[in-house]
Structure formats: structure tokens, C-alpha cells
Scaffold this active site. Structure first.
Site, short mmCIF file in Angstrom:
data_model
loop_
_atom_site.label_atom_id
_atom_site.label_comp_id
_atom_site.label_asym_id
_atom_site.label_seq_id
_atom_site.Cartn_x
_atom_site.Cartn_y
_atom_site.Cartn_z
N GLU A 61 -31.80 5.70 -17.82
CA GLU A 61 -31.69 4.24 -17.66
C GLU A 61 -30.82 3.88 -16.47
O GLU A 61 -31.12 2.94 -15.73
CB GLU A 61 -31.11 3.63 -18.95
CG GLU A 61 -31.13 2.11 -19.00
CD GLU A 61 -29.88 1.45 -18.45
OE1 GLU A 61 -29.89 0.21 -18.29
OE2 GLU A 61 -28.89 2.17 -18.17
N GLU A 62 -29.74 4.62 -16.28
CA GLU A 62 -28.76 4.25 -15.26
C GLU A 62 -29.19 4.57 -13.84
O GLU A 62 -28.64 4.02 -12.89
CB GLU A 62 -27.43 4.96 -15.56
CG GLU A 62 -26.81 4.65 -16.91
CD GLU A 62 -26.24 3.25 -17.00
OE1 GLU A 62 -26.48 2.44 -16.08
OE2 GLU A 62 -25.56 2.96 -18.00
N HIS B 206 -19.32 2.01 -15.81
CA HIS B 206 -19.69 2.60 -14.52
C HIS B 206 -18.47 2.95 -13.69
O HIS B 206 -18.60 3.22 -12.49
CB HIS B 206 -20.64 1.69 -13.71
CG HIS B 206 -21.94 1.42 -14.38
ND1 HIS B 206 -23.01 0.85 -13.71
CD2 HIS B 206 -22.38 1.63 -15.64
CE1 HIS B 206 -24.03 0.72 -14.54
NE2 HIS B 206 -23.66 1.18 -15.73
N ASP C 252 -28.64 8.64 -21.37
CA ASP C 252 -27.83 9.03 -20.21
C ASP C 252 -26.60 8.16 -20.04
O ASP C 252 -26.48 7.08 -20.62
CB ASP C 252 -28.67 8.99 -18.93
CG ASP C 252 -29.21 7.59 -18.63
OD1 ASP C 252 -29.67 6.92 -19.57
OD2 ASP C 252 -29.16 7.17 -17.45
N ASP D 31 -21.15 3.22 -22.72
CA ASP D 31 -22.40 2.64 -22.20
C ASP D 31 -23.39 3.79 -22.01
O ASP D 31 -23.30 4.52 -21.05
CB ASP D 31 -22.12 1.93 -20.88
CG ASP D 31 -23.38 1.49 -20.14
OD1 ASP D 31 -24.46 1.47 -20.76
OD2 ASP D 31 -23.26 1.22 -18.93
#
Length: 486
Positions: A145-146, A457, A78, A115
Site C-alpha cells: 500500500e505504501e 512515515h 506493509d 500504520d
């Protein structure tokens, strides 16, 4: 050059281009997962999807390396979905648009997903290669994961056979990571009492935008503006004098991203409209001066809005403003053991208003459990004082450094041999999944490496092209040096 698939190393960048073309924000990884599984089966590779959605792909050793220890290369599928306000983009439907800007690859108005898309691409490129020497190989691609580390939490003992795990989620070339912070989500819910707006008031929307934002762990020590905290401060300093009535507060979109934008809807007496405009201009000038180095482009805009049917009661409004202004944010403590690394931090990530309440979602990170517990206590005490409820959830452990790690020594020595300089052995203030993997696989030797990624992000995310090549060379050389089984 206009296409990233011509960059070095081509197999990696070709895979990254495919990854960008298939939407894969957190909790919506199914299409990319299906694409990878179909490709793996076509290549004759053994692929397994576990009960939570993680993918495990196995590839036999190249000739002569069958007796090496088994290695698992790990990445998460993800990506964080963040975009600029003026960008029209549906992360569940639209592809990411990567482009080359000098030494960097960026995305057009959105997060890039380097990322952890670069790490994932490197693993898939190795699986697809016929001329890269390696021992028995597994690739683990985790989901979500995020947004909660669902995949890492759900990974069961016995799914992996590997002795060594190479995590690819680090974001600085020349640094080898051997530990990371743990974390926990904290959601504060403040009940609202509503009343009818007063007569003789005008309604406005006040929005703060233009801040850099960024990763709430990796970038938290840089002193960037938090849009939620800054608007809370404006209200604390001006609401009483201007007789403001607050009807909504919203800011941020992810608990693990420093909020770049926030907005409030306010009512103000007609005789104070001019004073409000003055205070907004003064506050914008103030925060630009205060953040002149760290985050200089914050912009406040004030525009007229339709009169709402309700506003917060005086007590509800005062409690909310006090809560937001008093809530800690940013670095709580720097590490004594690892110079320049944040030990404990808090990010006031998301604020939302609904029918009955206002919710404040924070993410606490710490390298040590006691640091996390201390900040949890601070938020619990603050919620108690405000008459709010607080829920702590999604706690995940840190990854305790192991100075005697054999794979860390291999990576360090390999880096020295290739680049003729010492890498930096680091602990990262972010939630790598390695800490969670240690529960089902306590004896697994782990290390984390990656290329240089800036501003993850956030829509400013970029990955340095040269360091992707350096990371690739290091990864391949490490695989060639994996020792034999005892």
C-alpha cells in the site's frame, strides 16, 4: 510495564508484537504473509492468496448471526521503512523494537508500523477469538500500500463476498472517514553534462538533517520543512556568489514521506571557503527562525570530502538549481467543502543523482481530479522549461464521499452510544485504498476508522494506547450491529 503484549486489548497487542517481530517493509511482506497464512490454516480458517499477494481470510458467523450482511475488515500488510541517521537497522532483516513511553507506543529509532499494523492486528485478533460476536466475516490484507498500492490495484472482482468494508487505516480516534484523496507519482529526469572540476577548489559535503518529516498527506498542511526544497533554496541563493560547483544532490527516500534529510556535494574556491561557512551558519539560523514553530531543529553540517572526478557543467547546474527552487511543494489548495482539510498538495519527496541524470520524484494528491490535473500541468510545464523529461505513473482515484452510507451511519450511532459524543465525519488527505476497491466492488458500502497515530512515515511515529482500546471497542460494537441481509 515493559512489554506491549500486556496492554489492553491484549489479543490485539499480542498480534502487534508478532507483526513487529517479522520484517515487512513495502515489497518485502512475504515472511509476514507466510506467518499469517500458517496461523490461519492451523486455526481452521479458509485463507486465499490472490495473484498479486493479497490475503483473504474467512471466518463463519458466530451462532445466531449467520443471516447478517458479510463484512470485510481491511488493512495493509506493509509498513514504511524510515530510520534516524544514527540508527543501524535493516528493515528487511531486523525486527521493529516497540516500547512504551507514557501514553504512547513508539519504536527505537525507526518507524513503528502502527500504520497499518494496529488495524491488521485488530483483524487477526478478531479472527482468533472465540467470544466476539459477528456475522460472516472476511479479512482482506493487501500488499504494498505504501509504495504503489499494488495490492489494491490488483484486487479482482469476485474475490470478496462482503457487502460492507471496514478500512482500518485511519489515524485519529473520534473521526470517521468517508472519503480520501487520489494521487499520482511524477518523476522528473534532468540530463546532466559533466566536466572536470576546476583547479584551486575544495570539496565539501553539505547536509541538512533534524527535520520532522512525516506523512506527505496527513502532515503536509503543518508547514514542516522539506529538506530537498531547503537545500535547493540555499543553492539558489548562494551558488553564483560563492562560485560553487555541484557534483551530487540526494535527499529523501520515499515519495510519500516529507524528506527530513538531504545532502549535496559541492566544490568551492579556496578563497570562498570562509564565506561558505558563514553562509551555511546564516542559513541554518534563518530556517530555524522561519520554522521556529513548525520544525525548529533543522541542522546544517559542512564537512570536507574527497575531490570528485567530475562536476556538473555550469548550464546543467543552473538548470537543476532553478528547477528545484521553482518546483511547487506543500499545500496547493485547501478544500472549500471540508473545513481544515487539504484539497490538493505536492511533495518533492526524493532527489537522486546517477551517472547521466538527476531524478526528482514527487507525489501529487488531490480530493478532486481537476486539482490533480492542474498540478500535473504545472510540473509538465516546469519540466518543459528545464529541458527535462517527466513521467506520470501509478495514478489512483480518490474515494468520493457518500453521505447516505448505511455503514457510516451505523459507526456514527455506535460511537455516540459508547462515548456519548458526536464523532467527526471526515475526508482524509491521504491515499486510502477504498477508492481503488470501488472499481471492482462499486456497490460495496465502505467506512474507515482507526486509533490516534502521530507522525506516520517517520521515526517519530507513535500510537496512543488509550485510543487503540477505544478503536477496538468501537470495531467490536459495530460488528455486533451489522444488519441482516435483505
Amino acid at each position: 510495564m515493559t512489554s506491549i503484549n500486556q496492554l489492553y486489548p491484549q489479543p490485539l497487542w499480542q498480534w502487534f508484537e508478532q507483526i513487529c517481530a517479522i520484517p515487512h517493509p513495502s515489497k518485502h511482506e512475504a515472511a509476514l504473509s507466510a506467518h499469517i497464512q500458517a496461523w490461519a490454516k492451523e486455526k481452521g480458517l479458509a485463507v486465499t492468496e490472490d495473484k498479486v499477494g493479497n490475503l483473504i481470510i474467512r471466518k463463519p458467523a458466530t451462532a445466531g448471526m449467520e443471516n447478517r450482511k458479510i463484512v470485510v475488515i481491511q488493512a495493509h500488510i506493509d509498513m514504511v521503512p524510515q530510520k534516524n541517521n544514527d540508527k543501524v537497522h535493516d528493515f528487511e532483516k531486523d525486527p521493529i523494537e516497540p516500547w512504551i513511553d507514557g501514553e504512547w507506543v513508539k519504536a527505537k529509532g525507526t518507524t513503528l508500523g502502527s500504520d497499518n499494523g494496529i488495524g491488521m492486528a485488530s483483524a487477526l485478533a478478531i479472527l482468533g477469538s472465540d467470544d466476539i460476536p459477528h456475522g460472516p466475516l472476511e479479512v482482506l490484507l493487501t500488499i504494498d500500500e505504501e509504495a504503489g498500492m499494488t495490492g489494491a490495484f490488483g484486487l479482482e472482482a469476485g474475490m470478496l463476498e462482503a457487502d460492507i468494508l471496514i478500512n482500518t487505516d485511519s489515524e485519529q480516534e473520534g473521526e470517521i472517514y468517508m472519503g480520501c484523496a487520489g494521487g499520482v507519482d511524477a518523476e522528473i529526469t534532468l540530463p546532466m553534462v559533466w566536466e572536470a572540476p576546476a583547479e584551486g577548489y575544495q570539496c565539501f559535503e553539505l547536509n541538512l538533517s533534524g527535520l520532522k518529516g512525516g506523512h506527505s498527506g496527513v502532515n503536509i498542511h503543518l508547514g514542516r520543512g522539506n529538506a530537498n526544497k531547503l537545500l535547493g533554496r540555499f543553492l539558489f541563493e548562494n551558488a553564483e556568489a560563492l562560485q560553487l560547483e555541484l557534483t551530487a544532490f540526494s535527499g529523501g527516500s520515499l515519495r510519500n514521506a516529507i524528506p527530513r534529510e538531504a545532502g549535496v556535494t559541492i566544490m568551492v574556491p579556496e578563497e570562498h571557503v570562509a564565506a561558505l561557512r558563514t553562509k551555511v551558519a546564516e542559513f541554518e539560523a534563518l530556517i530555524r527562525e522561519e520554522l521556529a514553530v513548525a520544525d525548529p531543529d533543522g541542522t546544517l553540517t559542512l564537512k570536507e570530502a574527497a575531490t570528485p572526478s567530475r562536476v556538473m557543467s555550469e548550464q546543467s547546474q543552473n538548470t537543476l538549481i532553478d528547477l528545484l527552487h521553482a518546483c511547487p511543494n506543500g499545500v496547493m489548495r485547501m478544500s472549500d467543502e471540508v473545513e481544515g482539510v487539504t484539497e490538493t498538495s505536492l511533495n518533492v519527496g526524493v532527489i537522486s543523482t546517477d551517472e547521466q541524470e538527476v531524478k526528482v520524484l514527487c507525489l501529487i494528491r488531490s480530493l478532486i481530479d481537476s486539482g490533480r490535473t492542474q498540478v500535473e500541468g504545472m510540473l509538465i510545464a516546469l519540466a518543459n522549461l528545464a529541458g527535462a523529461e517527466i513521467e506520470l505513473s501509478g495514478a489512483y482515484p480518490g474515494w468520493k464521499p457518500d453521505n447516505s452510507s448505511p455503514v457510516m451511519a451505523i459507526v456514527r450511532e455506535t460511537y455516540q452510544d459508547i462515548y456519548h459524543k458526536e464523532p467527526v465525519i471526515m475526508v482524509i488527505h491521504a491515499g486510502l485504498e477504498c477508492g481503488l476497491f470501488k472499481k471492482p466492488y462499486p456497490e460495496m458500502d465502505m467506512v474507515s476508522i482507526g486509533p490516534t497515530i502521530r507522525f506516520p512515515h517517520s521515526p517519530d511515529e507513535m500510537v496512543n494506547i488509550e485510543t487503540v482500546g477505544q478503536y477496538w471497542q468501537l470495531l467490536l460494537a459495530v460488528l455486533e450491529r451489522i444488519p441482516t441481509k435483505d
